[in-house]
Design a protein around this motif. Sequence first.
Motif, PDB file in Angstrom:
ATOM      1  N   THR A 271       1.011  -1.333   0.049  1.00 42.00           N
ATOM      2  CA  THR A 271       0.239  -0.011   0.722  1.00 42.00           C
ATOM      3  C   THR A 271       0.868   1.661   0.294  1.00 42.00           C
ATOM      4  O   THR A 271       1.841   1.271   0.756  1.00 42.00           O
ATOM      5  N   VAL A 272       0.601   2.061  -1.030  1.00 39.75           N
ATOM      6  CA  VAL A 272       1.657   3.241  -0.853  1.00 39.75           C
ATOM      7  C   VAL A 272       0.534   4.472  -1.103  1.00 39.75           C
ATOM      8  O   VAL A 272      -0.541   4.400  -1.778  1.00 39.75           O
ATOM      9  N   GLU A 273       1.337   5.443  -0.452  1.00 39.76           N
ATOM     10  CA  GLU A 273       0.483   6.531  -0.375  1.00 39.76           C
ATOM     11  C   GLU A 273       1.288   7.977  -0.611  1.00 39.76           C
ATOM     12  O   GLU A 273       2.459   8.333   0.235  1.00 39.76           O
ATOM     13  N   ASN A 274       0.743   9.389  -1.030  1.00 36.08           N
ATOM     14  CA  ASN A 274       1.514  10.630  -0.916  1.00 36.08           C
ATOM     15  C   ASN A 274       0.723  10.906  -0.179  1.00 36.08           C
ATOM     16  O   ASN A 274      -0.821  11.538   0.038  1.00 36.08           O
ATOM     17  N   THR A 275       1.616  11.146   1.042  1.00 35.39           N
ATOM     18  CA  THR A 275       1.023  12.041   2.397  1.00 35.39           C
ATOM     19  C   THR A 275       1.850  14.209   2.379  1.00 35.39           C
ATOM     20  O   THR A 275       1.422  14.598   2.986  1.00 35.39           O
ATOM     21  N   GLY A 276       2.207  14.170   0.343  1.00 29.71           N
ATOM     22  CA  GLY A 276       2.216  15.482   0.738  1.00 29.71           C
ATOM     23  C   GLY A 276       1.404  16.664   0.302  1.00 29.71           C
ATOM     24  O   GLY A 276       0.301  15.969   0.245  1.00 29.71           O
ATOM     25  N   GLU A 277       1.341  18.141  -0.205  1.00 32.16           N
ATOM     26  CA  GLU A 277       0.310  18.442  -0.436  1.00 32.16           C
ATOM     27  C   GLU A 277       0.119  18.776  -1.921  1.00 32.16           C
ATOM     28  O   GLU A 277      -0.702  19.648  -2.393  1.00 32.16           O
ATOM     29  N   GLU A 278       1.430  18.128  -3.158  1.00 33.24           N
ATOM     30  CA  GLU A 278       1.386  18.525  -4.012  1.00 33.24           C
ATOM     31  C   GLU A 278       1.853  17.240  -4.635  1.00 33.24           C
ATOM     32  O   GLU A 278       2.147  16.134  -4.425  1.00 33.24           O
ATOM     33  N   ASP A 279       1.297  17.349  -5.753  1.00 32.99           N
ATOM     34  CA  ASP A 279       0.905  15.621  -6.877  1.00 32.99           C
ATOM     35  C   ASP A 279       2.833  15.359  -7.531  1.00 32.99           C
ATOM     36  O   ASP A 279       3.146  16.624  -7.377  1.00 32.99           O
ATOM     37  N   ILE A 280       2.684  14.553  -6.783  1.00 36.56           N
ATOM     38  CA  ILE A 280       4.112  13.186  -7.805  1.00 36.56           C
ATOM     39  C   ILE A 280       3.943  12.610  -8.778  1.00 36.56           C
ATOM     40  O   ILE A 280       3.058  12.182  -8.992  1.00 36.56           O
ATOM     41  N   THR A 281       5.080  12.122  -8.991  1.00 37.00           N
ATOM     42  CA  THR A 281       5.725  11.288  -9.748  1.00 37.00           C
ATOM     43  C   THR A 281       5.942   9.340  -9.007  1.00 37.00           C
ATOM     44  O   THR A 281       7.630  10.215  -8.579  1.00 37.00           O
ATOM     45  N   PHE A 282       5.532   8.316  -9.219  1.00 34.05           N
ATOM     46  CA  PHE A 282       5.912   7.325  -7.967  1.00 34.05           C
ATOM     47  C   PHE A 282       5.593   6.175  -8.673  1.00 34.05           C
ATOM     48  O   PHE A 282       4.768   5.993  -8.540  1.00 34.05           O
ATOM     49  N   TYR A 283       6.697   5.579  -8.963  1.00 37.97           N
ATOM     50  CA  TYR A 283       6.481   4.070 -10.190  1.00 37.97           C
ATOM     51  C   TYR A 283       6.536   2.618  -9.501  1.00 37.97           C
ATOM     52  O   TYR A 283       7.010   2.444  -9.256  1.00 37.97           O
ATOM     53  N   ALA A 284       5.035   2.839  -7.939  1.00 35.03           N
ATOM     54  CA  ALA A 284       5.532   1.590  -7.388  1.00 35.03           C
ATOM     55  C   ALA A 284       5.029   0.317  -7.590  1.00 35.03           C
ATOM     56  O   ALA A 284       5.645  -0.290  -7.714  1.00 35.03           O
ATOM     57  N   SER A 285       4.402   0.656  -8.891  1.00 28.67           N
ATOM     58  CA  SER A 285       4.550  -0.762  -9.488  1.00 28.67           C
ATOM     59  C   SER A 285       5.424  -1.178 -10.356  1.00 28.67           C
ATOM     60  O   SER A 285       5.762  -2.326 -10.564  1.00 28.67           O
ATOM     61  N   GLN A 286       6.358  -0.911 -10.584  1.00 33.41           N
ATOM     62  CA  GLN A 286       7.800  -0.711 -10.910  1.00 33.41           C
ATOM     63  C   GLN A 286       8.322  -0.626 -10.332  1.00 33.41           C
ATOM     64  O   GLN A 286       9.668  -0.477 -10.664  1.00 33.41           O
ATOM     65  N   ALA A 287       9.132  -1.920  -9.512  1.00 34.57           N
ATOM     66  CA  ALA A 287       9.746  -2.584  -8.485  1.00 34.57           C
ATOM     67  C   ALA A 287      10.795  -3.240  -8.929  1.00 34.57           C
ATOM     68  O   ALA A 287      10.188  -3.749  -9.927  1.00 34.57           O
ATOM     69  N   THR A 288      12.293  -3.540  -8.522  1.00 35.72           N
ATOM     70  CA  THR A 288      12.904  -4.431  -9.453  1.00 35.72           C
ATOM     71  C   THR A 288      13.201  -5.485  -8.353  1.00 35.72           C
ATOM     72  O   THR A 288      13.486  -4.957  -7.351  1.00 35.72           O
ATOM     73  N   ILE A 289      13.522  -6.593  -8.172  1.00 37.49           N
ATOM     74  CA  ILE A 289      13.907  -7.590  -6.951  1.00 37.49           C
ATOM     75  C   ILE A 289      14.937  -8.092  -7.641  1.00 37.49           C
ATOM     76  O   ILE A 289      15.169  -8.650  -8.635  1.00 37.49           O
ATOM     77  N   ALA A 290      15.512  -8.548  -6.170  1.00 35.84           N
ATOM     78  CA  ALA A 290      17.087  -9.212  -6.492  1.00 35.84           C
ATOM     79  C   ALA A 290      17.281 -10.598  -5.990  1.00 35.84           C
ATOM     80  O   ALA A 290      16.655 -10.407  -5.059  1.00 35.84           O
ATOM     81  N   THR A 291      16.718 -11.610  -6.271  1.00 34.73           N
ATOM     82  CA  THR A 291      16.758 -12.709  -4.796  1.00 34.73           C
ATOM     83  C   THR A 291      17.706 -13.803  -4.419  1.00 34.73           C
ATOM     84  O   THR A 291      19.295 -13.579  -6.027  1.00 34.73           O
ATOM     85  N   SER A 292      17.966 -14.252  -3.517  1.00 33.11           N
ATOM     86  CA  SER A 292      19.756 -15.101  -3.071  1.00 33.11           C
ATOM     87  C   SER A 292      18.989 -16.282  -3.705  1.00 33.11           C
ATOM     88  O   SER A 292      20.139 -17.004  -4.221  1.00 33.11           O
ATOM     89  N   THR A 293      18.617 -16.261  -5.340  1.00 34.15           N
ATOM     90  CA  THR A 293      18.993 -17.157  -6.092  1.00 34.15           C
ATOM     91  C   THR A 293      19.594 -17.253  -7.095  1.00 34.15           C
ATOM     92  O   THR A 293      19.458 -17.389  -8.274  1.00 34.15           O
ATOM     93  N   GLY A 294      19.802 -15.322  -7.279  1.00 30.88           N
ATOM     94  CA  GLY A 294      20.227 -15.547  -7.951  1.00 30.88           C
ATOM     95  C   GLY A 294      20.065 -14.700  -9.810  1.00 30.88           C
ATOM     96  O   GLY A 294      20.278 -14.378 -10.823  1.00 30.88           O
ATOM     97  N   GLU A 295      18.214 -14.220  -9.455  1.00 28.30           N
ATOM     98  CA  GLU A 295      17.823 -13.388 -10.320  1.00 28.30           C
ATOM     99  C   GLU A 295      17.339 -12.031 -10.080  1.00 28.30           C
ATOM    100  O   GLU A 295      17.087 -11.584  -9.187  1.00 28.30           O
ATOM    101  N   GLN A 296      17.414 -11.341 -10.772  1.00 34.31           N
ATOM    102  CA  GLN A 296      16.822 -10.040 -11.096  1.00 34.31           C
ATOM    103  C   GLN A 296      15.928  -9.603 -12.320  1.00 34.31           C
ATOM    104  O   GLN A 296      15.622 -10.148 -12.949  1.00 34.31           O
TER     105      GLN A 296
END
Length: 251
Positions: free
Chosen positions: A161-186
């Motif tokens: 769950t992501v929230e913009n707590t500021g008073e201005e509109d912003i851009t944040f790509y919460a759905s564009q995360a990148t992960i790296a696993t302990s098994t070596g995959e990005q």
Amino acid sequence: MKKFGIGLSIAALLTVAACGSEGANEAANADSESSNGNNEETSESNNDSSNEAEENDTENNSDNAEADEEAEEVNNEVNEDTEEVTDEVAEEGWETSVGETVENEGGTFTLHARQDDIDTAETGPVVMEIEQVNAASGELSPDLAAMMETENIEYVQMDITVENTGEEDITFYASQATIATSTGEQLESDMWMSDHIDGEMMSGTSHSGSFFFILENSNAEDIENVRITWSAPHDEDFNDIGEEVDIEVSF
């Protein structure tokens, strides 16, 4: 005879009172006795019918009471079972436990690991609650297998769950995360399986979603930890208003 009978029954008292004749009195008395006899029979018959009706009503009321008691017992048992299930879910916090296999329209899935005790991530006006990260595998249903072009799947799931707590509109790509696993995959989240959170976040808005990262060269049950990163949020002038988010989640 029909007219006589009717005339007699209507004029009986008139004959007695006005004529006073002996024959009229006898006829009137006979008619009165006959009428009384009929009335007594009718009264007895009505009483019998009334008693039978009362007995039937009593029996029906008794049957209804027993049915109500049985229905109440069934409802109580259902409520007790529901409360037990609710208590179990509330105690564990999740409907599916690690190691459990569940079946739904998408197929049959096994949960291998879960972490739900994750610190809140903050960057600029953005506050992210990572509700869970888990590792799972599944055997897909025919329809989903055709769409995914594979019958089996290994993946990491992340709910946020992501929230913009500021008073201005912003851009944040919460759905564009990148992960790296302990098994070596990005990996990046699969766009077809994952929810979408709009990158343009208006002031004071909150959004939630589930994101799926499909493993390509390893098994979910072998993952011990996951590193997750997000780019920094920025304002309407494309200036960063926070830092890149970089966290590690261990199972």
